[in-house]
Design a protein around this motif. Structure first.
Motif, PDB file in Angstrom:
ATOM      1  N   GLN A  57       0.812  -1.216   0.000  1.00  0.00           N
ATOM      2  CA  GLN A  57       0.000   0.000   0.000  1.00  0.00           C
ATOM      3  C   GLN A  57       0.849   1.272   0.000  1.00  0.00           C
ATOM      4  O   GLN A  57       0.313   2.370  -0.066  1.00  0.00           O
ATOM      5  CB  GLN A  57      -0.932   0.026   1.220  1.00  0.00           C
ATOM      6  N   SER A  59       3.216   4.428  -0.971  1.00  0.00           N
ATOM      7  CA  SER A  59       3.201   5.351  -2.099  1.00  0.00           C
ATOM      8  C   SER A  59       4.186   4.937  -3.185  1.00  0.00           C
ATOM      9  O   SER A  59       3.898   5.073  -4.369  1.00  0.00           O
ATOM     10  CB  SER A  59       3.530   6.760  -1.609  1.00  0.00           C
ATOM     11  N   GLN A  62       2.411   2.477  -5.221  1.00  0.00           N
ATOM     12  CA  GLN A  62       1.164   2.981  -5.797  1.00  0.00           C
ATOM     13  C   GLN A  62       1.431   4.091  -6.814  1.00  0.00           C
ATOM     14  O   GLN A  62       0.627   4.309  -7.711  1.00  0.00           O
ATOM     15  CB  GLN A  62       0.238   3.503  -4.691  1.00  0.00           C
TER      16      GLN A  62
END
Length: 177
Positions: A57, A59, A62
């Protein structure tokens, strides 16, 4: 957000994530991004996960490309403009000749191809909150030396329009009666 605020971001770009990474950019220079899916990007991702530096999850995983970084800063976080390039182009356009000569003298890396691969998987991004920050993130006048042909620019047109509307009202308040 402070209207004179600027943000400087140095982050890995592991690539992948699918989709068209160049959508909605003012300068679609494919030379500025890490390959969409590369062995080195996958290696970086796995290394970060194994060392517990990131989770799925995070950054870093992502926001997988330079274009994703710019989109996040402008569209999600509301910065007026962001400009960025991978560290390979930053090294050749922002870092001065004298600084590059000092770096070469340290002989950090023996293989230039490995050095280039590493540098293509990290990015330097500068974002500004208003017109006041354009001295840092507008390639044509950047104090940092961003080269328009080697960087990608993302502009929040709504923020610029709102800023233009707010400016006359702010000037009226400053004028004495």
């Amino acid at each position: 957000m402070c209207p004179r605020a600027c943000l400087v971001l140095f982050d890995p770009i592991v690539g992948g994530g699918g989709g068209n990474n160049n959508k909605n950019n003012n300068n679609n220079n494919s030379q500025t991004a890490a390959p969409v899916s590369s062995r080195y990007g996958k290696f970086l991702e796995q290394h970060f996960l194994n060392e517990g530096v990131v989770t799925h999850q995070s950054s870093v995983l992502q926001t997988r490309s330079l274009e994703h970084q710019l989109d996040k800063l402008v569209e999600i976080c509301g910065w007026t403009q962001a400009v960025g390039c991978d560290m390979w182009w930053a090294y050749h356009t922002i870092v001065t000749t004298a600084q590059r000569q000092r770096a070469k003298a340290t002989e950090v890396v023996d293989d230039v191809q490995d050095w280039r691969l590493f540098m293509k998987h990290y990015c330097l991004v500068v974002a500004c909150a208003s017109e006041h920050g354009l001295d840092f993130c507008e390639p044509s006048r950047s104090l940092l030396g961003f080269d328009r042909n080697k960087c990608t620019v993302k502009t929040n047109k709504n923020a610029r329009q709102q800023e233009a509307q707010d400016e006359p009202a702010a000037q009226e308040k400053e004028e004495p009666d």
